[in-house]
Enzyme design. Structure first.
Site, PDB file in Angstrom:
ATOM      1  CE1 TYR A 109      26.334  64.161  42.889  1.00  0.00           C
ATOM      2  CE2 TYR A 109      24.533  63.978  44.357  1.00  0.00           C
ATOM      3  CZ  TYR A 109      25.165  63.948  42.950  1.00  0.00           C
ATOM      4  OH  TYR A 109      24.454  63.291  41.931  1.00  0.00           O
ATOM      5  CD  GLU A 197      26.294  64.849  39.470  1.00  0.00           C
ATOM      6  OE1 GLU A 197      26.219  63.797  39.772  1.00  0.00           O
ATOM      7  OE2 GLU A 197      27.367  64.871  38.731  1.00  0.00           O
TER       8      GLU A 197
END
Ligand code: ADP
Ligand code: MG
Length: 385
Positions: A109, A197
Site C-alpha cells: 500500500y 493512492e
C-alpha cells in the site's frame, strides 16, 4: 475532483509510472470490439466507479480468455455496485477498464496525502497492501509508515531509500521503487492533488513493480491550472451541480429539505450551521457570489428549486458591496420569473436594509422576512415541516 481508476492511470502514464498493459475501456452502449484482446491473456475486467473495495463487490474479475473478457465486460456494464465505500448507495457501472492481468507475488500500500497538521504532503505506506488501509490503521497502526515530504524539494533520495528499506522492497526492485515513489510525489504536487493512492502496488511473480490500481483526488480550487483536467466531466457532480458550475454559482447538494441562497461562502457555512441548530437540514450549500445581480439570483432560485427535496427556501444575504434594496429588487424580479411554490424566508442585512425590506414588503409576493439569521433559520425549519 475524484478521478476514475483509468483516468488516474492516464496521469500515471505521463509520469512514467509502471503499469499493466491496457486492453481498453468500454462505456455503456459502446461496442466490445474496441477491446484489444489479442495477447495470450489473462485479463482483469474492472468496474470504473468512484469507490474502493470493488474487488470484494464483484467489480474486479479475472478473465482467462478473450471471449470471457468480453462477456464479463458486457455483464459488468450497467451493473449496480455497492462497496463498503459507497455508503449503502449503489453506483451504476458506466465504464469498464480491461487490463492485462499479472501474477501477484506481493501487494504493497502506498499513498501521498495532504498532512493538514504539518502543512506538507505525506507518504503513507504499508508492506501489508491489498487490505483496506482504514482497517489496518485500526488493528495494526504500527504497520503504517508515515513520511513527511518537502513540497518544494519533493521526495529526497535518502527518504525514498529509507522507504524502500522500511517496506522491505527486494534488492532487484530497489531502484525501480525509489524512482516510482519520487514520481508518485511529483504527481501529487504537480497535479495539485489532495490524494494519490496506489493500492495495491505489486511485485509480480517475474519481479516487476507495477501500480495495479490508482486513486487520485485533485483540488477543485486548482483546476484553473489544469485546463485538460478541468474540461473533463466531474463524475461525482449531480446534474444540478454541473449546471450551477456552468453559470458560475458555487453549489453543493446536501440531504436536507431547506434550500439556502446565500452570498459568500463563509455566510453560507454559517447559514448551514444555524439551520442545523434550529433543528433542520439544508438541502444545499449555495453561494451566489459577491456581486449577485438579478440574473444570478434568478438562476440560483431555478437551481435550488430543481431539487425536489426542497420544502422551503431561505435567502440570507448580506448587502456589503451590493446594497440591500438592489438585492430585494433582484429577489422580487426573480420570483416573478421563477415559480416559487414553497415558503420563502428572506433575511437581509447591511447597507440600505430598511429600503430593501420595504421593497420586499410592498412586492405582494408571499415572503416571510426575518430580522436575524437565527429567526430566519427557525422560520425556515418551521415552514419546511
Ligand atoms: P479495489 O481497490 O476497488 O478493490 P483493485 O484495483 O485494487 O480494486 O483490485 C482489487 C484486487 O484485484 C487487487 O488487490 C488485486 O489483487 C486484483 N487485481 C486488480 N487488478 C489486477 C490485475 N491487472 N492483475 C491481477 N490482479 C489484479
Ligand atoms: Mg485498490
Amino acid at each position: 475532483m475524484k478521478l476514475l481508476e483509468y483516468e488516474g492511470k492516464d496521469v500515471f502514464a505521463r509520469y512514467g509510472i509502471p503499469m499493466q498493459k491496457r486492453a481498453g475501456i468500454v462505456k455503456i452502449g459502446e461496442s466490445l470490439d474496441t477491446l484489444k484482446l489479442d495477447g495470450p491473456g489473462p485479463w482483469v475486467v474492472k468496474a470504473q466507479v468512484l469507490a474502493g473495495g470493488r474487488g470484494k463487490a464483484g467489480g474486479v474479475k479475472l478473465a482467462k480468455t478473450a471471449a470471457e473478457a468480453r462477456e464479463l465486460t458486457g455483464k459488468m456494464l450497467g451493473m449496480q455496485m455497492i462497496t463498503h465505500q459507497t455508503g449503502g448507495k449503489p453506483l451504476t457501472v458506466e465504464e469498464v477498464l480491461v487490463d492485462e492481468a499479472c501474477d501477484i507475488a506481493r501487494e504493497i500500500y502506498i499513498s501521498v496525502v495532504l498532512d493538514r497538521k504539518n502543512s506538507t504532503p505525506m507518504i503513507v505506506a504499508s508492506a501489508e497492501g491489498g487490505m483496506s488501509i482504514e482497517e489496518l490503521a485500526q488493528t495494526q497502526p504500527e504497520k503504517i509508515i508515515k513520511l513527511p515530504v518537502d513540497v518544494e524539494a519533493g521526495l529526497l533520495d535518502f527518504q525514498a531509500r529509507q522507504l524502500a528499506f522500511d517496506l522491505n522492497i527486494p534488492q532487484k526492485n530497489f531502484r525501480e521503487f525509489t524512482a516510482f515513489a519520487r514520481q508518485l510525489v511529483r504527481v501529487f504536487i504537480d497535479e495539485d492533488a489532495s490524494l494519490v493512492e496506489v493500492n495495491p502496488l505489486v511485485i509480480t511473480g517475474d519481479a516487476r513493480l507495477i501500480a495495479l490500481d490508482s486513486k487520485i483526488i485533485t483540488d477543485d480550487n486548482a483546476l484553473f491550472r489544469h485546463k485538460a483536467q478541468a474540461a473533463k466531466p466531474d463524475h461525482e457532480a449531480s446534474e444540478i451541480e454541473k449546471e450551477a458550475k456552468e453559470i458560475g454559482i458555487n453549489y453543493i447538494g446536501l440531504d436536507g429539505d431547506i434550500g439556502c441562497m446565500v452570498n459568500g461562502a463563509g455566510l453560507a457555512m454559517a447559514t448551514l450551521d444555524t439551520v442545523k441548530m434550529a433543528g433542520g437540514d439544508a438541502a444545499n450549500f449555495l453561494d451566489v457570489g459577491g456581486g449577485a445581480n438579478v440574473d444570478q439570483i434568478t438562476r440560483a432560485f431555478q437551481i435550488i428549486l430543481k431539487d425536489a427535496k426542497v420544502k422551503a427556501v431561505l435567502v440570507n444575504i448580506f448587502g456589503g458591496i451590493m446594497k440591500c434594496d438592489n438585492i430585494a429588487s433582484g429577489v422580487v424580479e426573480a420570483s416573478k420569473k421563477v415559480k416559487i411554490n414553497v415558503p420563502l424566508i428572506v433575511r437581509l442585512e447591511g447597507t440600505n436594509v430598511k429600503e430593501g425590506r420595504e421593497i420586499l414588503a410592498r412586492s405582494g409576493i408571499k415572503i416571510e422576512q426575518a430580522g436575524s439569521l437565527w429567526e430566519a433559520a427557525q422560520k425556515a425549519v418551521k415552514a419546511a415541516r
